[in-house]
Motif scaffolding. Structure first.
Motif, PDB file in Angstrom:
ATOM      1  N   LYS A 106       0.712  -1.139   0.059  1.00 17.98           N
ATOM      2  CA  LYS A 106       0.221  -0.105  -0.493  1.00 17.98           C
ATOM      3  C   LYS A 106       0.964   1.017   0.000  1.00 17.98           C
ATOM      4  CE  LYS A 106      -4.080  -1.757   0.156  1.00 17.98           C
ATOM      5  NZ  LYS A 106      -5.123  -1.561  -0.966  1.00 17.98           N
ATOM      6  N   ILE A 107       0.722   2.013  -0.867  1.00 15.25           N
ATOM      7  CA  ILE A 107       0.882   3.835  -0.590  1.00 15.25           C
ATOM      8  C   ILE A 107       0.016   4.727  -0.180  1.00 15.25           C
ATOM      9  CG2 ILE A 107       1.869   5.155  -1.999  1.00 15.25           C
ATOM     10  CD1 ILE A 107       2.605   3.045  -4.398  1.00 15.25           C
ATOM     11  N   LEU A 108       0.105   5.083   1.134  1.00 14.37           N
ATOM     12  CA  LEU A 108      -0.552   6.189   1.489  1.00 14.37           C
ATOM     13  C   LEU A 108       0.003   7.687   0.453  1.00 14.37           C
ATOM     14  CD1 LEU A 108      -2.661   8.115   3.285  1.00 14.37           C
ATOM     15  CD2 LEU A 108      -1.218   7.472   4.721  1.00 14.37           C
ATOM     16  N   ALA A 109      -0.529   8.225  -0.522  1.00 13.99           N
ATOM     17  CA  ALA A 109       0.238   9.052  -1.546  1.00 13.99           C
ATOM     18  C   ALA A 109      -1.002  10.133  -0.226  1.00 13.99           C
ATOM     19  CB  ALA A 109      -0.576   8.676  -2.748  1.00 13.99           C
ATOM     20  N   MET A 110      -0.385  11.902  -0.926  1.00 15.79           N
ATOM     21  CA  MET A 110      -0.513  13.145  -0.323  1.00 15.79           C
ATOM     22  C   MET A 110      -0.360  14.035  -0.858  1.00 15.79           C
ATOM     23  SD  MET A 110      -1.299  12.752   4.061  1.00 15.79           S
ATOM     24  CE  MET A 110       0.575  11.701   4.123  1.00 15.79           C
ATOM     25  N   ASP A 111      -1.477  14.416  -1.799  1.00 16.90           N
ATOM     26  CA  ASP A 111      -0.944  15.578  -2.340  1.00 16.90           C
ATOM     27  C   ASP A 111      -2.179  17.077  -2.297  1.00 16.90           C
ATOM     28  OD1 ASP A 111       0.901  16.411  -5.359  1.00 16.90           O
ATOM     29  OD2 ASP A 111      -0.184  17.645  -5.371  1.00 16.90           O
ATOM     30  N   ILE A 112      -1.734  18.270  -2.335  1.00 24.50           N
ATOM     31  CA  ILE A 112      -2.860  18.881  -2.216  1.00 24.50           C
ATOM     32  C   ILE A 112      -3.936  19.416  -3.368  1.00 24.50           C
ATOM     33  CG2 ILE A 112      -2.033  20.443  -0.145  1.00 24.50           C
ATOM     34  CD1 ILE A 112      -0.783  22.681  -3.248  1.00 24.50           C
ATOM     35  N   ASN A 113      -3.233  18.318  -4.201  1.00 19.63           N
ATOM     36  CA  ASN A 113      -3.695  18.878  -5.913  1.00 19.63           C
ATOM     37  C   ASN A 113      -3.933  17.366  -6.423  1.00 19.63           C
ATOM     38  OD1 ASN A 113      -3.808  19.859  -9.102  1.00 19.63           O
ATOM     39  ND2 ASN A 113      -2.561  21.193  -9.010  1.00 19.63           N
ATOM     40  N   ARG A 114      -5.533  17.680  -6.287  1.00 16.78           N
ATOM     41  CA  ARG A 114      -5.706  16.481  -7.786  1.00 16.78           C
ATOM     42  C   ARG A 114      -5.950  15.966  -8.943  1.00 16.78           C
ATOM     43  NH1 ARG A 114      -9.027  11.183  -6.621  1.00 16.78           N
ATOM     44  NH2 ARG A 114      -9.071  11.565  -4.637  1.00 16.78           N
ATOM     45  N   GLU A 115      -6.501  17.106  -9.571  1.00 12.02           N
ATOM     46  CA  GLU A 115      -6.028  17.215 -10.946  1.00 12.02           C
ATOM     47  C   GLU A 115      -4.447  17.267 -10.596  1.00 12.02           C
ATOM     48  OE1 GLU A 115      -6.146  20.842 -14.110  1.00 12.02           O
ATOM     49  OE2 GLU A 115      -7.486  21.460 -12.038  1.00 12.02           O
ATOM     50  N   ASN A 116      -4.006  17.442 -11.265  1.00 14.47           N
ATOM     51  CA  ASN A 116      -2.103  16.811 -11.665  1.00 14.47           C
ATOM     52  C   ASN A 116      -2.310  15.449 -11.161  1.00 14.47           C
ATOM     53  OD1 ASN A 116      -1.309  19.073 -12.193  1.00 14.47           O
ATOM     54  ND2 ASN A 116      -0.071  19.738  -9.782  1.00 14.47           N
ATOM     55  N   PHE A 117      -2.735  14.751 -10.128  1.00  8.81           N
ATOM     56  CA  PHE A 117      -2.767  13.111  -9.760  1.00  8.81           C
ATOM     57  C   PHE A 117      -3.742  12.085 -11.428  1.00  8.81           C
ATOM     58  CE2 PHE A 117      -5.737   9.528  -7.798  1.00  8.81           C
ATOM     59  CZ  PHE A 117      -3.704   8.952  -8.297  1.00  8.81           C
ATOM     60  N   GLU A 118      -4.018  13.083 -11.251  1.00  7.91           N
ATOM     61  CA  GLU A 118      -5.689  12.767 -12.494  1.00  7.91           C
ATOM     62  C   GLU A 118      -4.613  12.627 -13.736  1.00  7.91           C
ATOM     63  OE1 GLU A 118      -8.929  13.942 -11.821  1.00  7.91           O
ATOM     64  OE2 GLU A 118      -9.616  13.022  -9.740  1.00  7.91           O
ATOM     65  N   ILE A 119      -3.738  13.125 -14.123  1.00  9.69           N
ATOM     66  CA  ILE A 119      -3.050  13.319 -15.670  1.00  9.69           C
ATOM     67  C   ILE A 119      -2.414  11.700 -15.373  1.00  9.69           C
ATOM     68  CG2 ILE A 119      -0.911  14.201 -16.611  1.00  9.69           C
ATOM     69  CD1 ILE A 119      -1.660  16.384 -15.454  1.00  9.69           C
ATOM     70  N   GLY A 120      -1.708  11.125 -14.132  1.00  9.22           N
ATOM     71  CA  GLY A 120      -1.330  10.144 -14.737  1.00  9.22           C
ATOM     72  C   GLY A 120      -2.241   8.905 -13.690  1.00  9.22           C
ATOM     73  N   LEU A 121      -3.265   9.272 -13.063  1.00  8.87           N
ATOM     74  CA  LEU A 121      -4.205   8.507 -12.712  1.00  8.87           C
ATOM     75  C   LEU A 121      -4.262   7.065 -14.106  1.00  8.87           C
ATOM     76  CD1 LEU A 121      -5.301   6.701 -10.454  1.00  8.87           C
ATOM     77  CD2 LEU A 121      -7.107   8.479 -10.945  1.00  8.87           C
ATOM     78  N   PRO A 122      -5.370   7.327 -14.920  1.00  8.09           N
ATOM     79  CA  PRO A 122      -5.115   6.805 -15.515  1.00  8.09           C
ATOM     80  C   PRO A 122      -3.976   5.170 -16.956  1.00  8.09           C
ATOM     81  CG  PRO A 122      -6.201   8.643 -16.354  1.00  8.09           C
ATOM     82  CD  PRO A 122      -4.739   8.344 -15.711  1.00  8.09           C
ATOM     83  N   ILE A 123      -2.727   5.950 -16.753  1.00  2.03           N
ATOM     84  CA  ILE A 123      -1.437   4.625 -16.860  1.00  2.03           C
ATOM     85  C   ILE A 123      -1.833   4.098 -15.431  1.00  2.03           C
ATOM     86  CG2 ILE A 123       0.638   5.336 -17.424  1.00  2.03           C
ATOM     87  CD1 ILE A 123       0.513   8.235 -18.360  1.00  2.03           C
ATOM     88  N   ILE A 124      -1.175   4.420 -13.982  1.00  2.84           N
ATOM     89  CA  ILE A 124      -1.308   3.731 -13.269  1.00  2.84           C
ATOM     90  C   ILE A 124      -2.498   2.646 -13.468  1.00  2.84           C
ATOM     91  CG2 ILE A 124      -2.081   3.906 -10.790  1.00  2.84           C
ATOM     92  CD1 ILE A 124       0.055   6.908 -10.865  1.00  2.84           C
ATOM     93  N   GLU A 125      -3.502   2.800 -13.803  1.00  2.00           N
ATOM     94  CA  GLU A 125      -5.083   2.824 -13.935  1.00  2.00           C
ATOM     95  C   GLU A 125      -4.035   0.915 -14.940  1.00  2.00           C
ATOM     96  OE1 GLU A 125      -8.422   4.733 -11.755  1.00  2.00           O
ATOM     97  OE2 GLU A 125      -8.244   5.048 -14.489  1.00  2.00           O
ATOM     98  N   LYS A 126      -4.235   1.540 -16.263  1.00  2.00           N
ATOM     99  CA  LYS A 126      -3.623   0.299 -17.499  1.00  2.00           C
ATOM    100  C   LYS A 126      -2.699  -0.494 -16.642  1.00  2.00           C
ATOM    101  CE  LYS A 126      -1.816   2.304 -20.800  1.00  2.00           C
ATOM    102  NZ  LYS A 126      -1.406   2.958 -21.724  1.00  2.00           N
TER     103      LYS A 126
END
Length: 247
Positions: A106-126
């Motif tokens: 598990k990785i507890l990941a914290m950031d003030i900006n979800r929008e930036n995280f969601e740029i990479g999320l589809p690649i992480i999901e894939k």
């Protein structure tokens, strides 16, 4: 068309400016590392995320490819399973971690900006790794305080990576030292801060480099004096200091 020697001279002058991402003595030497060691072994998902992030206006915030490779191997060497990341951006270092830890890690990941995280999320999901990540949007300090207050998180993290607001690094350290296990590691990114840590005060620096420089210097001094940790500062990426909790 400029002569070859003149072009190389211009490149060297650019490299001397305080604020350059690579800390090696030449751009060519850094490129050699990338092309010889990093890129040939870079997982396809990390390559895809790196290329997507390169198009983002804040791409200087991303973890460098050589540091991503280093983190991936380090996590495997210490058999990390329960990790934390403060400062995610588009998730390049997060992906390096997710690839390294076991399927039930598990990785507890914290950031003030979800929008930036969601740029990479589809690649992480894939890549089939999203189930390892617990992303929480918002400032990390209140979340860390709550975890310490809860009591059940003390000494539970194998590895914690910090690549966030440099002016809060010492505040993070005061809390993270309680949350990482004895024998576990905390990695603080950017501890050589574009080389500015050894630059004279009147050296030309980018504004953000100059602003955070004193905070980085203060952190480095505090880590060196902290008897609860063993430290190793490495000139990988923009400098990373590893802290192994010993007490």
């Amino acid at each position: 068309m400029a002569a070859k020697g003149e072009t190389e001279q211009n490149q060297n002058l650019r490299h001397q400016e305080v604020g350059h991402k690579s800390l090696l003595q030449s751009d060519a030497l850094y490129q050699y590392i990338l092309e010889t060691s990093v890129y040939p072994r870079e997982p396809e998902s990390m390559k895809e995320l790196r290329e997507v992030t390169a198009k983002h206006p804040w791409n200087i915030m991303t973890t460098s490819a050589d540091e991503g490779q280093f983190l991936n191997m380090l996590l495997k060497l210490i058999n990390a399973k329960n990790t934390m990341e403060i400062g995610v951006y588009t998730g390049y270092s997060l992906l390096a971690t997710a690839l390294a830890i076991p399927d039930d890690g598990k990785i507890l990941a914290m950031d003030i900006n979800r929008e930036n995280f969601e740029i990479g999320l589809p690649i992480i999901e894939k890549a089939g790794l999203a189930h390892k990540i617990d992303f929480r949007e918002g400032p990390a300090l209140p979340a860390l305080d709550q975890m310490i207050e809860d009591g059940k998180y003390h000494g539970t993290f194998d590895f914690i990576f910090v690549d966030a607001d440099k002016d809060n690094y010492l505040n993070y350290h005061k809390r993270l030292i309680e949350l990482v296990k004895v024998g576990g590691l905390i990695g603080y990114d950017n501890t050589l801060w574009n080389g500015s840590v050894v630059a004279p005060p009147d050296a030309p620096m980018r504004k953000y480099v100059r602003y955070y420089r004193d905070f980085v210097l203060e952190l480095n001094k505090a880590l060196a004096a902290d008897p609860r940790i063993e430290i190793c500062m490495l000139p990988v990426g923009d400098g990373i200091t590893l802290c192994r909790r010993v007490s």
